[in-house]
Design an enzyme around this catalytic site. Structure first.
Site, PDB file in Angstrom:
ATOM      1  N   ARG B  51       0.794  -1.218   0.000  1.00 43.47           N
ATOM      2  CA  ARG B  51       0.000   0.000   0.000  1.00 43.47           C
ATOM      3  C   ARG B  51       0.836   1.281   0.000  1.00 43.47           C
ATOM      4  NH1 ARG B  51      -3.704  -3.121   1.158  1.00 43.47           N
ATOM      5  NH2 ARG B  51      -2.035  -4.276   2.145  1.00 43.47           N
ATOM      6  N   THR B  52       1.729   1.374   0.951  1.00 43.01           N
ATOM      7  CA  THR B  52       2.448   2.640   1.115  1.00 43.01           C
ATOM      8  C   THR B  52       3.307   2.926  -0.122  1.00 43.01           C
ATOM      9  OG1 THR B  52       2.501   2.238   3.480  1.00 43.01           O
ATOM     10  CG2 THR B  52       3.978   3.926   2.649  1.00 43.01           C
ATOM     11  N   LYS B  80      24.106  -7.114   0.074  1.00 45.12           N
ATOM     12  CA  LYS B  80      25.579  -7.212  -0.033  1.00 45.12           C
ATOM     13  C   LYS B  80      26.252  -6.530   1.153  1.00 45.12           C
ATOM     14  CE  LYS B  80      25.223  -6.810  -5.051  1.00 45.12           C
ATOM     15  NZ  LYS B  80      25.383  -5.832  -6.126  1.00 45.12           N
ATOM     16  N   ARG B 101      11.339   3.210   3.570  1.00 49.35           N
ATOM     17  CA  ARG B 101      10.853   2.344   4.658  1.00 49.35           C
ATOM     18  C   ARG B 101      11.983   1.406   5.048  1.00 49.35           C
ATOM     19  NH1 ARG B 101       5.269  -0.831   5.168  1.00 49.35           N
ATOM     20  NH2 ARG B 101       4.691   1.297   5.666  1.00 49.35           N
ATOM     21  N   HIS B 129       5.352   6.507  11.344  1.00 47.13           N
ATOM     22  CA  HIS B 129       4.831   6.352   9.991  1.00 47.13           C
ATOM     23  C   HIS B 129       4.072   7.649   9.682  1.00 47.13           C
ATOM     24  CE1 HIS B 129       3.456   4.727   6.384  1.00 47.13           C
ATOM     25  NE2 HIS B 129       2.811   3.651   6.775  1.00 47.13           N
TER      26      HIS B 129
END
Lengths: 141, 306
Positions: B51-52, B80, B101, B129
């Site tokens: 969604r975000t 890595k 995020r 958030h």
């Protein structure tokens, strides 16, 4: 017991009795190439008992470390046998790389080279807060 | 250069301006279809999200800009062993703005200290958030017509639910908000929310364990998912995940003008039968998320008069 006066150096006075060894280690005084005297359990009118540390050379003391460990310490700068400055330390507003964040979810646990930065959250409770994850950490009492 | 890391990075006036801009975008979409032409948004999602990420990408596309990025750490150089610091330095060469995020709390703040372009925190672990908070504020304002004088029930995982923490913090600056915190003792709000938000600002709050005791008092019911990935212990998750489920039976006691919000994704905490109830706002809320992100991107890029 007599300890010689110092001519050029620093005296950390009014250390809460028992905390001098921690200060010795945290300031890394063992790495200095000069005489360092740790005097424990000295009688004190103000504190009952106190510790004192004398460092026999000019040395830039990290006041944040001192303030964090024991905000009641007095720092005296001695030059040519005279006390030229007396500083009262206090709980610092910000600590950089003195506390390590213990929150396993914090970015500081994985990011290489990141500074561990805490800000003072509550002066009375001596609580610091990680600026990244905002987890609180109590100072040593 | 501005970033958005914590919902409190924006003051009340700035939030009001953003919400007004979002409302204007909703009313006049064509006016904004090219304001980000030639600009690039990088979506750096070190933790999976549907969604975000799609909401950010849709927002940038609707503003006439372009998007690039990755949707999980597995498809980035993080596998890595590349640091956040280096990733941000490199991506900052390619993009004009970054939505990030990351599973680790504070990662976007650290990125913002090093980044040559604006950083938007799109969620950092169980911490903040802020764009969900803006989405929630826009939804509350559009549904209720106000951001003051409200009784809000937060239900479910209030300990790890970052959307809850962010919204509580943001709402603490508005007048006469009454908070009812509905959760099992294990999942109550963290101490810092209690001490720094409620107690410091002398805000009254009530903690209860059962939703049906208080549902009739609520203007807004903010439901949350009990997230499996926030638990260290699988047994705790299994034990608690079904504790608070909203169904049509519980809704019978609720007010006719209740607004039910949910940051989504939903698992089973809201029965699908509730979806047809006009009080269910969560899909309108998801749509609002795109518009408020459009407004935010414009503000941080300083385009279109924002």
């Amino acid at each position: 017991m007599n300890i010689d006066s110092i001519y050029n150096g620093i005296v950390l006075d009014h250390i809460t009795a028992g905390k001098s060894m921690q200060i010795y280690h945290d300031l890394e005084l063992d790495k200095l190439d000069c005489s360092v005297a740790i005097i424990k359990n000295v009688k004190s009118n103000k504190l009952g008992r106190k510790d004192i540390i004398k460092i026999d050379q000019e040395y830039s003391v990290n006041l944040d470390v001192l303030g964090y460990i024991d905000p009641d310490i007095t720092v005296s700068i001695i030059r040519d046998g005279e006390t030229i400055e007396k500083k009262k330390v206090e709980l610092p507003e910000r600590l950089v790389n003195i506390l390590i964040c213990k929150n396993p979810r914090c970015i500081t646990t994985t990011e290489q080279g990141i500074d561990h930065v805490f800000k003072l959250a509550n002066r009375e409770k001596r609580t610091y807060r990680c600026i990244y994850c905002e987890e609180d950490q109590q100072t040593v009492s | 250069m501005r970033h958005l890391i914590d919902p409190m990075d924006l003051d009340v006036q700035e939030i009001q301006e953003l919400l007004e801009l979002a409302n204007d975008i909703i009313e006049h979409k064509d006016k904004y279809s090219e304001v980000c032409k030639g600009k690039k948004l990088a979506t750096l999602f070190f933790e999976p999200s549907t969604r975000t990420r799609l909401s950010f990408e849709a927002a940038m596309i609707e503003l006439g800009g372009n998007v690039l990025g990755f949707s999980s750490a597995d498809s980035s150089s993080a596998t890595k062993g590349e640091s956040v610091h280096d990733t941000i330095q490199v991506v900052g060469c390619y993009a004009d703005i970054i939505a990030m995020r990351h599973p680790k709390e504070g990662a976007p703040l650290f990125a913002s200290l090093k980044s040559p372009v604006p950083i938007i925190n799109a969620g950092d672990g169980g911490h903040y958030h802020p764009t969900q908070t803006l989405t929630d504020l826009l939804t509350i304002q559009r549904e209720k017509g106000r951001l003051e004088n409200l009784t809000i029930g937060f239900c479910g995982d209030l300990k790890f639910g970052r959307t809850v923490h962010s919204l509580i913090k943001a709402l603490s600056r508005y007048d006469n908000i009454r908070y009812i915190l509905i959760s099992p003792p294990e999942l109550q709000v963290p101490d810092y929310i209690r001490t720094e938000i409620f107690e410091r600002n002398h805000i009254a709050y009530q903690q209860v364990e059962r939703m049906d005791e208080v549902i009739q008092d609520l203007d807004i019911l903010y439901m949350t998912r009990v997230q499996r990935e926030r638990f260290f212990n699988e047994a705790d998750y299994i034990r608690l995940k079904d504790t608070y489920i909203l169904d049509t039976e519980k809704l019978k006691k609720a007010r006719a003008d209740l607004s039910i919000l949910h940051p989504l994704p939903r698992v089973n905490e809201i029965s699908t039968k509730v979806d047809d109830d006009p009080r269910a706002c969560y899909f309108r809320q998801a749509l609002n998320g795109k518009y408020v992100r459009m407004a935010l991107i414009m503000k941080l890029l300083e385009v279109g008069g924002a």
